[in-house]
Write a protein that holds these residues in place. Structure first.
Motif, PDB file in Angstrom:
ATOM      1  N   GLY A 106      -2.839  24.997  -4.333  1.00  0.00           N
ATOM      2  CA  GLY A 106      -2.736  24.128  -3.168  1.00  0.00           C
ATOM      3  C   GLY A 106      -4.049  23.427  -2.856  1.00  0.00           C
ATOM      4  N   ALA A 107      -5.167  24.174  -2.973  1.00  0.00           N
ATOM      5  CA  ALA A 107      -6.470  23.559  -2.726  1.00  0.00           C
ATOM      6  C   ALA A 107      -6.788  22.499  -3.764  1.00  0.00           C
ATOM      7  CB  ALA A 107      -7.550  24.646  -2.714  1.00  0.00           C
ATOM      8  N   ALA A 108      -6.446  22.766  -5.026  1.00  0.00           N
ATOM      9  CA  ALA A 108      -6.702  21.780  -6.085  1.00  0.00           C
ATOM     10  C   ALA A 108      -5.929  20.491  -5.828  1.00  0.00           C
ATOM     11  CB  ALA A 108      -6.327  22.375  -7.438  1.00  0.00           C
ATOM     12  N   MET A 109      -4.667  20.603  -5.418  1.00  0.00           N
ATOM     13  CA  MET A 109      -3.879  19.400  -5.137  1.00  0.00           C
ATOM     14  C   MET A 109      -4.429  18.659  -3.927  1.00  0.00           C
ATOM     15  SD  MET A 109      -1.401  17.494  -6.089  1.00  0.00           S
ATOM     16  CE  MET A 109      -0.520  18.539  -7.249  1.00  0.00           C
ATOM     17  N   SER A 110      -4.865  19.392  -2.902  1.00  0.00           N
ATOM     18  CA  SER A 110      -5.415  18.750  -1.708  1.00  0.00           C
ATOM     19  C   SER A 110      -6.702  18.011  -2.033  1.00  0.00           C
ATOM     20  CB  SER A 110      -5.667  19.807  -0.630  1.00  0.00           C
ATOM     21  OG  SER A 110      -6.255  19.235   0.513  1.00  0.00           O
ATOM     22  N   ILE A 111      -7.560  18.619  -2.848  1.00  0.00           N
ATOM     23  CA  ILE A 111      -8.811  17.963  -3.224  1.00  0.00           C
ATOM     24  C   ILE A 111      -8.537  16.735  -4.079  1.00  0.00           C
ATOM     25  CG2 ILE A 111     -10.919  18.269  -4.563  1.00  0.00           C
ATOM     26  CD1 ILE A 111     -10.930  21.191  -3.673  1.00  0.00           C
ATOM     27  N   ALA A 112      -7.544  16.832  -4.978  1.00  0.00           N
ATOM     28  CA  ALA A 112      -7.256  15.709  -5.870  1.00  0.00           C
ATOM     29  C   ALA A 112      -6.823  14.473  -5.091  1.00  0.00           C
ATOM     30  CB  ALA A 112      -6.181  16.111  -6.872  1.00  0.00           C
ATOM     31  N   ILE A 113      -5.904  14.625  -4.158  1.00  0.00           N
ATOM     32  CA  ILE A 113      -5.461  13.445  -3.408  1.00  0.00           C
ATOM     33  C   ILE A 113      -6.510  13.017  -2.387  1.00  0.00           C
ATOM     34  CG2 ILE A 113      -3.062  14.094  -3.741  1.00  0.00           C
ATOM     35  CD1 ILE A 113      -2.943  14.866  -0.811  1.00  0.00           C
TER      36      ILE A 113
ATOM     37  N   THR B  87       0.835  -1.208   0.000  1.00  0.00           N
ATOM     38  CA  THR B  87       0.000   0.000   0.000  1.00  0.00           C
ATOM     39  C   THR B  87       0.867   1.253   0.000  1.00  0.00           C
ATOM     40  OG1 THR B  87      -1.761  -1.149   1.187  1.00  0.00           O
ATOM     41  CG2 THR B  87      -1.789   1.251   1.236  1.00  0.00           C
ATOM     42  N   ALA B  88       1.934   1.264   0.825  1.00  0.00           N
ATOM     43  CA  ALA B  88       2.837   2.411   0.849  1.00  0.00           C
ATOM     44  C   ALA B  88       3.532   2.586  -0.504  1.00  0.00           C
ATOM     45  CB  ALA B  88       3.864   2.239   1.965  1.00  0.00           C
ATOM     46  N   GLY B  89       3.898   1.489  -1.140  1.00  0.00           N
ATOM     47  CA  GLY B  89       4.514   1.589  -2.457  1.00  0.00           C
ATOM     48  C   GLY B  89       3.576   2.174  -3.490  1.00  0.00           C
ATOM     49  N   ASP B  90       2.303   1.740  -3.447  1.00  0.00           N
ATOM     50  CA  ASP B  90       1.318   2.311  -4.371  1.00  0.00           C
ATOM     51  C   ASP B  90       1.129   3.807  -4.110  1.00  0.00           C
ATOM     52  OD1 ASP B  90       1.016  -0.178  -5.462  1.00  0.00           O
ATOM     53  OD2 ASP B  90      -0.786  -0.671  -4.295  1.00  0.00           O
ATOM     54  N   ALA B  91       1.101   4.200  -2.837  1.00  0.00           N
ATOM     55  CA  ALA B  91       0.937   5.617  -2.507  1.00  0.00           C
ATOM     56  C   ALA B  91       2.123   6.442  -3.004  1.00  0.00           C
ATOM     57  CB  ALA B  91       0.780   5.781  -0.990  1.00  0.00           C
ATOM     58  N   PHE B  92       3.314   5.884  -2.868  1.00  0.00           N
ATOM     59  CA  PHE B  92       4.490   6.612  -3.341  1.00  0.00           C
ATOM     60  C   PHE B  92       4.456   6.761  -4.858  1.00  0.00           C
ATOM     61  CE2 PHE B  92       8.997   6.760  -4.625  1.00  0.00           C
ATOM     62  CZ  PHE B  92       9.378   7.913  -3.938  1.00  0.00           C
ATOM     63  N   ALA B  93       4.038   5.721  -5.557  1.00  0.00           N
ATOM     64  CA  ALA B  93       3.943   5.806  -7.014  1.00  0.00           C
ATOM     65  C   ALA B  93       2.903   6.837  -7.438  1.00  0.00           C
ATOM     66  CB  ALA B  93       3.598   4.424  -7.587  1.00  0.00           C
ATOM     67  N   TRP B  94       1.778   6.851  -6.747  1.00  0.00           N
ATOM     68  CA  TRP B  94       0.757   7.857  -7.067  1.00  0.00           C
ATOM     69  C   TRP B  94       1.241   9.271  -6.753  1.00  0.00           C
ATOM     70  CZ3 TRP B  94      -3.298   7.888 -10.003  1.00  0.00           C
ATOM     71  CH2 TRP B  94      -3.950   6.704 -10.314  1.00  0.00           C
ATOM     72  N   SER B  95       2.037   9.420  -5.689  1.00  0.00           N
ATOM     73  CA  SER B  95       2.559  10.755  -5.358  1.00  0.00           C
ATOM     74  C   SER B  95       3.471  11.275  -6.473  1.00  0.00           C
ATOM     75  CB  SER B  95       3.306  10.719  -4.030  1.00  0.00           C
ATOM     76  OG  SER B  95       4.486   9.913  -4.128  1.00  0.00           O
ATOM     77  N   ILE B  96       4.261  10.388  -7.077  1.00  0.00           N
ATOM     78  CA  ILE B  96       5.110  10.801  -8.198  1.00  0.00           C
ATOM     79  C   ILE B  96       4.240  11.253  -9.370  1.00  0.00           C
ATOM     80  CG2 ILE B  96       6.796  10.007  -9.885  1.00  0.00           C
ATOM     81  CD1 ILE B  96       7.959   8.188  -7.759  1.00  0.00           C
ATOM     82  N   ALA B  97       3.162  10.536  -9.592  1.00  0.00           N
ATOM     83  CA  ALA B  97       2.255  10.931 -10.668  1.00  0.00           C
ATOM     84  C   ALA B  97       1.634  12.298 -10.386  1.00  0.00           C
ATOM     85  CB  ALA B  97       1.172   9.867 -10.837  1.00  0.00           C
ATOM     86  N   TYR B  98       1.255  12.538  -9.136  1.00  0.00           N
ATOM     87  CA  TYR B  98       0.684  13.836  -8.782  1.00  0.00           C
ATOM     88  C   TYR B  98       1.716  14.957  -8.942  1.00  0.00           C
ATOM     89  CZ  TYR B  98      -3.735  12.062  -6.969  1.00  0.00           C
ATOM     90  OH  TYR B  98      -4.984  11.508  -6.869  1.00  0.00           O
ATOM     91  N   MET B  99       2.967  14.662  -8.606  1.00  0.00           N
ATOM     92  CA  MET B  99       4.029  15.675  -8.777  1.00  0.00           C
ATOM     93  C   MET B  99       4.193  16.040 -10.247  1.00  0.00           C
ATOM     94  SD  MET B  99       7.009  14.236  -6.266  1.00  0.00           S
ATOM     95  CE  MET B  99       6.643  13.712  -4.595  1.00  0.00           C
TER      96      MET B  99
END
Length: 525
Positions: free
Chosen positions: A410-417, A350-362
């Motif tokens: 910042g609000a858009a990124m917070s809502i997205a995740i 689960t942590a690995g999936d979250a890290f991969a998604w965080s890279i995508a969000y970046m």
């Protein structure tokens, strides 16, 4: 009979007279006609030359001692004049002058009265000085005089002593050597350079030098480059008042934003935060203003952070994305772990999936920012007005947050995740940004980056981060291992686990397996 009687000369005759008299008498006394007379003449000639050379050496030593004793202990000018007359009477005027010239160059204790007498008497550094004087001594004397004059003027400028500079400048009339064209040109150039490069500026000093040097009209004698700088520095109070007024107004134009970054009374952290909001036209205005301050207002430039108006150059290409990147990673990780079933042994994945998604969000956020940033700059005036209505405690660096530039992304990124990982992810992202902002408010930053000032501490922080990551990863692995079953725990069918060793007609193996029979001991946990 002495050698002087044979030659028919007085005892104070010089070498040239002795040689001429010898040549004259030699025509009358030939070796063939009168060998004894020729022998007496030859001996008298050699003795007279030896005597004259010895007397000259003695007189030179005496004159040198007289000069040395005269200039070491200050004496009246008439005493020095008397010694000079004695040297002249002995035919040693040049030697006296050279000795005195050497002492004036090498000895700082020569009185000013004696120096003035020497310059007036021998007309040193002028067109009427002796041609026989050694050129190296003349050059050394000129350098000494120039250095002394320049030092007195530069010292007054360094001490910001307006009256002292004017007095030293007025004393130029006591330097007759300055009347020579070459020395006059040097003095003119030296003054122009000194006034241009000095951190201290005085309108009274400039006007005095301008009047004294004749710097007026189109035919002024000041070098053209320095002249333009001096005129701008003379008009500097008006220019600086205008720039400070721009710095105090709303930053609606690139010129106003450049003035605010360089001249507004802000801390270094506030300047850095403000620099992150500048566009390319703003940086062009900063370069223009910084060049003007460095060239025409060195005193103002020296008072800026780091003593230079270019303290912002590293910020032009830098973008402080680390807080946002950290917030995205921590927010995605917190939201994913908050939703994960901790009893299923899937925390690491689960942590690995979250890290991969965080890279995508970046990556997606970086692309969106390239589109959003130019729009935010166009709406800068409206953004500043809206920011003035927000509470100041929202800002991490005591600068108003810009709603269009800062809050909306910042609000858009917070809502997205939050939509993907739940509200916990968005709240964590906001909390991390707030914590970083609070740390920035308390930090006392210098011109250089913290990592550049404390390289060992920076490496230590990186090492601690790596250790923390390893500890978290190890903890997740440990938790997963406690809730993962082995290949013989609850994976086979019940009949395969128990009835495989029982007869087919066993009563217990005829009915369907119960929950307790299927899971065994695991059903009680």
């Amino acid at each position: 009979m002495t050698c002087w009687d044979v030659l028919g000369l007085p005892s104070d005759a010089d070498g040239r007279t002795i040689k001429r008299q010898y040549a004259t008498l030699l025509k009358k006394t030939r070796p063939d006609d009168d060998p004894e007379g020729f022998q007496r003449l030859r001996e008298a000639y050699e003795e007279a030359l030896n005597w004259q050379q010895w007397a000259q050496e003695q007189d030179t030593a005496t004159v040198t001692e007289v000069v040395a004793s005269t200039v070491v202990a200050p004496v009246a000018a008439d005493t020095l004049q008397a010694h000079y007359q004695q040297a002249m009477a002995a035919g040693l005027g040049l030697e006296f002058e050279v000795a005195l010239l050497k002492r004036c160059i090498a000895d700082d204790e020569v009185s000013e009265e004696d120096r003035r007498w020497a310059f007036e008497t021998f007309q040193w550094l002028s067109a009427w000085q002796r041609l026989e004087l050694p050129q190296d001594l003349i050059d050394a004397l000129a350098n000494r005089c120039k250095n002394a004059l320049q030092y007195s003027l530069a010292l007054a400028m360094a001490q910001r002593d307006e009256a002292g500079f004017l007095a030293a400048y007025a004393a130029r009339f006591d330097q007759p050597w300055l009347k020579q064209p070459a020395h006059t040109q040097w003095f003119n150039q030296m003054l122009a350079t000194m006034l241009t490069e000095s951190h201290f500026w005085s309108p009274a000093v400039f006007e005095a030098v301008r009047a004294g040097q004749g710097w007026h009209g189109s035919e002024h004698g000041c070098p053209e480059d320095e002249w333009q700088h001096l005129l701008r520095r003379q008009q500097g109070p008006v220019f600086m008042a205008h720039q400070r007024a721009l710095a105090a107004t709303a930053p609606d134009t690139p010129q106003q934003r450049a003035a605010r970054l360089l001249l507004a009374p802000m801390s270094l952290g506030q300047r850095r935060a403000f620099a992150q909001r500048l566009s390319e036209p703003d940086w062009d205005a900063c370069r223009t203003l910084a060049a003007t301050l460095k060239a025409d207002h060195p005193e103002v430039a020296f008072a800026m952070p780091g003593g230079t108006p270019y303290f912002w150059q590293d910020w032009e290409t830098a973008f402080d994305t680390l807080p946002l990147l950290l917030a995205i990673v921590v927010g995605c990780l917190a939201g994913a772990l908050f939703q994960a079933p901790w009893q299923a042994g899937v925390l690491v994945s689960t942590a690995g999936d979250a890290f991969a998604w965080s890279i995508a969000y970046m990556a997606g956020g970086a692309l969106a920012w390239q589109v959003w940033r130019p729009l935010a700059h166009r709406l800068r005036v409206l953004d500043e007005r809206l920011a003035a209505k927000l509470p100041r405690w929202l800002s991490p660096t005591r600068l108003p947050l810009l709603p269009v530039r800062d809050l909306i992304p910042g609000a858009a990124m917070s809502i997205a995740i939050s939509l993907q990982f739940g509200p916990a992810a968005g709240l964590t992202l906001v909390a991390v940004l707030a914590a970083v902002g609070a740390g920035k408010r308390r930090a006392r930053l210098s011109v250089k980056e913290w990592a550049a000032i404390f390289p060992r501490k920076a490496m230590g922080a990186i090492g601690l981060g790596a250790i923390a990551f390893a500890l978290v990863f190890g903890a997740l692995k440990y938790l997963d291992s406690r809730h993962q079953v082995s290949r013989n725990q609850g994976l086979q069918q019940w009949t395969e686990r128990v009835c495989s060793r029982m007869p087919r007609n066993a009563e217990a193996c005829q009915a369907p397996a119960t929950h307790a029979q299927w899971y065994g001991q695991e059903a009680t946990q």
